[in-house]
Design a protein around this motif. Sequence first.
Motif, PDB file in Angstrom:
ATOM      1  N   ARG A   1     -24.932  16.144  -4.347  1.00 11.72           N
ATOM      2  CA  ARG A   1     -23.698  16.140  -3.555  1.00 11.72           C
ATOM      3  C   ARG A   1     -22.872  14.880  -3.784  1.00 11.72           C
ATOM      4  O   ARG A   1     -21.662  14.962  -3.966  1.00 11.72           O
ATOM      5  CB  ARG A   1     -24.034  16.279  -2.070  1.00 11.72           C
ATOM      6  N   GLY A   2     -23.506  13.704  -3.712  1.00 11.26           N
ATOM      7  CA  GLY A   2     -22.730  12.459  -3.737  1.00 11.26           C
ATOM      8  C   GLY A   2     -23.110  11.442  -4.789  1.00 11.26           C
ATOM      9  O   GLY A   2     -22.523  10.359  -4.842  1.00 11.26           O
TER      10      GLY A   2
ATOM     11  N   SER B   1     -18.295  23.238   7.787  1.00 12.64           N
ATOM     12  CA  SER B   1     -17.689  23.680   6.532  1.00 12.64           C
ATOM     13  C   SER B   1     -17.975  25.146   6.240  1.00 12.64           C
ATOM     14  O   SER B   1     -17.560  25.664   5.201  1.00 12.64           O
ATOM     15  CB  SER B   1     -18.215  22.818   5.374  1.00 12.64           C
TER      16      SER B   1
ATOM     17  N   ASP C   1     -18.534  13.662   0.931  1.00  9.66           N
ATOM     18  CA  ASP C   1     -19.849  13.830   0.324  1.00  9.66           C
ATOM     19  C   ASP C   1     -20.653  12.533   0.319  1.00  9.66           C
ATOM     20  O   ASP C   1     -21.877  12.559   0.434  1.00  9.66           O
ATOM     21  CB  ASP C   1     -19.692  14.341  -1.109  1.00  9.66           C
TER      22      ASP C   1
ATOM     23  N   ARG D   1     -22.412  12.158   3.704  1.00 10.04           N
ATOM     24  CA  ARG D   1     -23.523  13.098   3.833  1.00 10.04           C
ATOM     25  C   ARG D   1     -24.706  12.671   2.968  1.00 10.04           C
ATOM     26  O   ARG D   1     -25.864  12.781   3.373  1.00 10.04           O
ATOM     27  CB  ARG D   1     -23.070  14.506   3.457  1.00 10.04           C
ATOM     28  N   THR D   2     -24.402  12.185   1.779  1.00 14.07           N
ATOM     29  CA  THR D   2     -25.472  11.743   0.885  1.00 14.07           C
ATOM     30  C   THR D   2     -26.174  10.515   1.445  1.00 14.07           C
ATOM     31  O   THR D   2     -27.414  10.419   1.406  1.00 14.07           O
ATOM     32  CB  THR D   2     -24.888  11.423  -0.507  1.00 14.07           C
TER      33      THR D   2
END
Length: 262
Positions: free
Chosen positions: A85-86, A146, A210, A213-214
């Motif tokens: 994701r990140g 989301s 992202d 979240r990461t």
Amino acid sequence: MTASALLVNGCRGTVFRAGGVKCQSVLMGGAVLWGVVAAAPLFIGAVLAMLRTWPPRWLGIVLGFGAGALMASIAFELWEEGLDRGGPFPLVIGVALGAISYYVAARILDARAAKTKEQAGGGQLAVGALLDGIPEQLVLGIGLASGEPVSIALVVAILVSNLPESIGSAADLLDGGMKRSRVLLLWAGVAVICAAATVAGFGLASITGDAFRTAASGFAAGALLVMLVDSMVPEAQSKAKESTGLATVLGFALAAGLALAG
């Protein structure tokens, strides 16, 4: 498919658009529901620890099984998904912060236990659950906002990892002399805070990306890794002896299978 299911499916990706108030309400309701579902095993485990006296060997097997499940969660959910994701930078920063946070919290518990002549093991597992649950359920809430679906495999994996952790911690706290009411209150508080984190993540979704979240996934992974090495695995080993390794591998295999299936 039910009307409510159609509405939720239609809301995916529209929560932050103009005119998406109804969709936002539906998805917020989902965030509350899944927050409670994900956090409930923490309290249920504490209740199970009080319903019967767990023999030390069985308690060690339960802890070993839970440790394996948490290892799979770190590898296949927190680390792998966070990396995709990140990228590595926010993930590594999050891991370091999570590890340091758990280490400092555990040392505070050790110092307190030394003064009161109590065992800190159960308290350290509770701290680990809290430092894991908050960022993990923040990420869950952001995903729900989301419109990302929640798989049944993920729900079962949460149960597999959280339930043994709370059973082991509650049993240790009871053996250390903590009153039943205090143990229940402690784990109820952990569960409520973790559930609230899902709702908070839902609210933060529009202002986070992202990288956040990461980093949150990395924080949970770092806290869990230190807790596993310092507390959960040694506690399981001291109780279950030679059965610990087998229980840990079985927990890992089940949770990893569920993660890959989801």
